[in-house]
Write an enzyme that holds these catalytic residues in place. Structure first.
Site, PDB file in Angstrom:
ATOM      1  N   GLY A 110       3.694   8.445   1.995  1.00  0.00           N
ATOM      2  CA  GLY A 110       2.949   7.210   2.215  1.00  0.00           C
ATOM      3  C   GLY A 110       3.113   6.254   1.058  1.00  0.00           C
ATOM      4  O   GLY A 110       3.695   6.603   0.022  1.00  0.00           O
ATOM      5  N   PRO A 111       2.609   5.032   1.192  1.00  0.00           N
ATOM      6  CA  PRO A 111       2.749   4.016   0.140  1.00  0.00           C
ATOM      7  C   PRO A 111       2.066   4.444  -1.156  1.00  0.00           C
ATOM      8  O   PRO A 111       1.193   5.316  -1.158  1.00  0.00           O
ATOM      9  CB  PRO A 111       2.055   2.790   0.752  1.00  0.00           C
ATOM     10  CG  PRO A 111       1.980   3.052   2.220  1.00  0.00           C
ATOM     11  CD  PRO A 111       1.887   4.533   2.369  1.00  0.00           C
ATOM     12  N   PRO A 112       2.440   3.832  -2.278  1.00  0.00           N
ATOM     13  CA  PRO A 112       1.785   4.159  -3.559  1.00  0.00           C
ATOM     14  C   PRO A 112       0.310   3.786  -3.534  1.00  0.00           C
ATOM     15  O   PRO A 112      -0.101   2.817  -2.898  1.00  0.00           O
ATOM     16  CB  PRO A 112       2.556   3.277  -4.567  1.00  0.00           C
ATOM     17  CG  PRO A 112       3.845   2.926  -3.909  1.00  0.00           C
ATOM     18  CD  PRO A 112       3.556   2.874  -2.444  1.00  0.00           C
ATOM     19  N   GLY A 113      -0.497   4.591  -4.236  1.00  0.00           N
ATOM     20  CA  GLY A 113      -1.913   4.272  -4.394  1.00  0.00           C
ATOM     21  C   GLY A 113      -2.800   4.652  -3.239  1.00  0.00           C
ATOM     22  O   GLY A 113      -3.953   4.218  -3.183  1.00  0.00           O
ATOM     23  N   THR A 114      -2.308   5.481  -2.310  1.00  0.00           N
ATOM     24  CA  THR A 114      -3.120   5.824  -1.142  1.00  0.00           C
ATOM     25  C   THR A 114      -3.892   7.133  -1.312  1.00  0.00           C
ATOM     26  O   THR A 114      -4.632   7.522  -0.411  1.00  0.00           O
ATOM     27  CB  THR A 114      -2.233   5.917   0.112  1.00  0.00           C
ATOM     28  OG1 THR A 114      -1.092   6.744  -0.159  1.00  0.00           O
ATOM     29  CG2 THR A 114      -1.754   4.538   0.531  1.00  0.00           C
ATOM     30  N   LYS A 116      -2.512  10.367  -2.590  1.00  0.00           N
ATOM     31  CA  LYS A 116      -1.773  11.623  -2.373  1.00  0.00           C
ATOM     32  C   LYS A 116      -2.078  12.643  -3.479  1.00  0.00           C
ATOM     33  O   LYS A 116      -2.307  13.820  -3.203  1.00  0.00           O
ATOM     34  CB  LYS A 116      -0.264  11.331  -2.304  1.00  0.00           C
ATOM     35  CG  LYS A 116       0.125  10.408  -1.156  1.00  0.00           C
ATOM     36  CD  LYS A 116       1.625  10.241  -1.044  1.00  0.00           C
ATOM     37  CE  LYS A 116       2.200   9.414  -2.150  1.00  0.00           C
ATOM     38  NZ  LYS A 116       1.740   7.994  -2.110  1.00  0.00           N
ATOM     39  N   THR A 117      -2.086  12.196  -4.723  1.00  0.00           N
ATOM     40  CA  THR A 117      -2.371  13.109  -5.835  1.00  0.00           C
ATOM     41  C   THR A 117      -3.811  13.600  -5.776  1.00  0.00           C
ATOM     42  O   THR A 117      -4.090  14.779  -6.047  1.00  0.00           O
ATOM     43  CB  THR A 117      -2.106  12.406  -7.171  1.00  0.00           C
ATOM     44  OG1 THR A 117      -0.759  11.933  -7.198  1.00  0.00           O
ATOM     45  CG2 THR A 117      -2.321  13.355  -8.339  1.00  0.00           C
ATOM     46  N   GLU A 337       0.059 -26.962  -0.663  1.00  0.00           N
ATOM     47  CA  GLU A 337      -1.000 -26.070  -0.178  1.00  0.00           C
ATOM     48  C   GLU A 337      -1.723 -26.672   1.023  1.00  0.00           C
ATOM     49  O   GLU A 337      -2.133 -25.947   1.941  1.00  0.00           O
ATOM     50  CB  GLU A 337      -1.995 -25.765  -1.303  1.00  0.00           C
ATOM     51  CG  GLU A 337      -1.387 -25.081  -2.521  1.00  0.00           C
ATOM     52  CD  GLU A 337      -0.651 -23.796  -2.179  1.00  0.00           C
ATOM     53  OE1 GLU A 337      -1.027 -23.128  -1.190  1.00  0.00           O
ATOM     54  OE2 GLU A 337       0.309 -23.451  -2.884  1.00  0.00           O
ATOM     55  N   HIS A 340       0.208 -25.850   4.130  1.00  0.00           N
ATOM     56  CA  HIS A 340      -0.118 -24.506   4.629  1.00  0.00           C
ATOM     57  C   HIS A 340      -1.450 -24.522   5.380  1.00  0.00           C
ATOM     58  O   HIS A 340      -1.586 -23.939   6.465  1.00  0.00           O
ATOM     59  CB  HIS A 340      -0.223 -23.517   3.460  1.00  0.00           C
ATOM     60  CG  HIS A 340       1.079 -23.168   2.817  1.00  0.00           C
ATOM     61  ND1 HIS A 340       2.184 -22.765   3.533  1.00  0.00           N
ATOM     62  CD2 HIS A 340       1.455 -23.137   1.516  1.00  0.00           C
ATOM     63  CE1 HIS A 340       3.175 -22.505   2.698  1.00  0.00           C
ATOM     64  NE2 HIS A 340       2.752 -22.734   1.464  1.00  0.00           N
TER      65      HIS A 340
END
Length: 501
Positions: A110-114, A116-117, A337, A340
């Site tokens: 999965g993406p970083p920071g989700t 997992k660790t 801006e 936009h």
């Protein structure tokens, strides 16, 4: 070498050197070689110690074993799937009775920071296992064979510690496993191949016993780079996807990180959860932390709602900068801006929350949009509207200055990426295609046709609202911020004038 052996050697060497000196022997070469040999032995010992020895023991000891799955916000599906797999370690007698083969490994992707660790640490607590953590880069050395040796030592240490602490199982976690588990292409990277081969051997169970049981967990955000031998059943049996959190999960994560922070009574975290679409758990933690920093700067006792809104902007765009721009630059940025904002408000009414000229990060200005519901599927019309919003800034510059500036670079990158998505999804005139079967000229021709058509539609829309630019520009230059309500009032006044005319 034993403790006394080292002392005897340290005491003997100087005596022998002095004795040879009195005999008239030239001791300079001997001293020189002794120093070189001692330095080599010291460096070799230090390198081995930095591998899977003392450093990992201290890191493993420092790893908090009290982390539980309840401490991890969101990711209910991933946690449920992970717990089911971990039950194989806990209910070992049941799986043995039913003839179920124990799992060897679990891969978290999965993406970083989700998280997992964090899930790996919680798994060790859930199963009451020894937990050893390592990074893929720790196994890579310039010396052939060192990585393989460290893999062997890691598994050996896991079993030894489990036996010493009377644990039935051990969990080994390898972060960024793609460093050592990449696809083997038959090249000259022998060190990588030997390290991977040793890991495959350990996971096959050739050198393992039933007790203590060793489960290997690994994490990566580049699963497609891993060697197929790692991914097959019998090695990494379970592949668990840890996705970016949805709105409910984001609210859960924000509440967890708000527990140790003094929040004002009127703070609405649900609104922040809506505004942080596509934020990872790490980014949400950063939002709460930055909000607390803003409160500390103002020397307030509690964190206010505005602090959280400012923190969302900072995490997305960066901190406010002190750049001093010329009047012409400020006017150009303001018109950009506003381009936009006008397109966004016309294609998605009520979507503009704020138009700002405050520089943040690399952005000289930005348009903040109101929270939208989480959306994962898009139609062709919705993507085209999003491209028109991105092109609105550059088209506005062309209308008033006759040309574009470098400030449109990021807008063009977003537009090209969305056109690519349309092509890959079969939403263009090319139909359903395989990029490898279509020439580059055809792709470029279709890409140009789509952007040219949408640029023309954007220009027509903005030309109808030219008076809004002039009215909004004065307010934005004077106050640097134009709220969504003010902006919508200006658009409404223009609409009334058009109806009267």
């Amino acid at each position: 070498m034993s403790k006394y052996g080292k002392e005897i050697l340290i005491g003997t060497v100087p005596v022998v050197i002095v004795f040879l000196y009195f005999l008239g022997v030239n001791i300079i070469p001997i001293v020189f070689m002794t120093v070189i040999l001692g330095t080599f032995l010291y460096m070799n010992r230090a390198r081995n110690g930095m591998g899977v020895g003392s450093d990992r023991k201290s890191r493993a000891a420092a790893t908090p074993s009290y982390l539980t799955f309840d401490d991890i916000g969101g990711q209910e599906r991933a946690k449920r799937e992970l717990k089911e797999a971990l039950d194989f370690l806990i209910r070992y007698d049941d799986i043995k009775r039913l003839g179920i083969r124990p799992l060897k490994g679990m891969l978290l992707t999965g993406p970083p920071g989700t998280g997992k660790t964090l899930m790996a640490k919680a798994s060790a607590h859930y199963t009451n296992s020894i937990f050893l953590a390592a990074s893929g880069s720790e196994f890579v050395e310039m010396y052939v064979g060192v990585g393989a040796s460290r893999v062997r030592d890691l598994f050996k240490e896991a079993r030894t510690r489990a036996q010493k602490e009377n644990k039935d199982s051990a969990i080994i976690f390898i972060d960024e496993i793609d460093v050592i588990g990449g696809k083997r292409d038959g090249g000259q990277q022998k060190e990588y191949d030997q390290t991977l081969n040793q890991l495959l051997t350990e996971m096959d169970g050739i050198h393992t016993s039933e007790s203590p049981r060793v489960l290997i967990m690994a994490a990566t955000n580049r699963k497609e780079m891993l060697d197929s031998a790692l991914l097959r059943p019998g090695r990494f049996d379970r592949h668990i996807e840890v996705d970016l959190p949805d709105k409910k999960a984001r609210l859960h994560i924000l509440n967890i990180h708000a527990k140790n922070k003094p929040m004002a009574e009127d703070v609405n975290l649900e609104l922040i959860a809506q505004e942080t679409f596509q934020f990872s758990g790490a980014q949400l933690e950063s939002v709460m932390n930055e909000a607390a920093i803003y409160a500390m700067r103002e020397e307030l006792e509690t964190i206010q709602q505005r602090h959280l809104s400012l923190a969302v902007d900072k995490v997305m765009l960066g901190e406010k900068t002190d750049r001093e721009s010329t009047k012409e630059e400020r006017d150009r940025v303001a018109l950009h801006e506003l381009g936009h904002a006008i397109v966004a408000e016309r294609v998605r009414p009520g979507s503009v929350s704020q138009v700002s000229l405050s520089p943040r990060g690399k952005a000289l200005g930005f348009v903040r949009h109101n929270p939208q519901s989480d959306q994962y599927l898009y139609t062709k019309e919705q993507i085209e509207e999003q491209i028109m919003i991105a092109l609105g800034g550059s088209v506005a510059e062309e209308m008033f200055y006759g040309g574009r500036s470098t400030g449109s670079r990021n807008d063009f990158e977003q537009s090209l990426q969305m056109v690519r998505t349309m092509m890959d999804s079969g939403l263009t005139r090319l139909g359903i295609i395989d990029r490898s079967m279509v020439t580059k000229q055809e792709l470029m021709k279709e890409n140009g046709a789509i952007l040219e058509d949408l640029t023309g539609r954007t220009r027509e829309l903005l030309e109808l609202h030219r008076p809004v630019f002039e009215q909004s520009l004065e307010i934005l230059i004077a106050e640097e911020v134009l709220s969504g309500e003010q902006f919508r009032q200006l658009l409404a006044q223009h609409s009334k004038v058009e109806q009267i005319a």
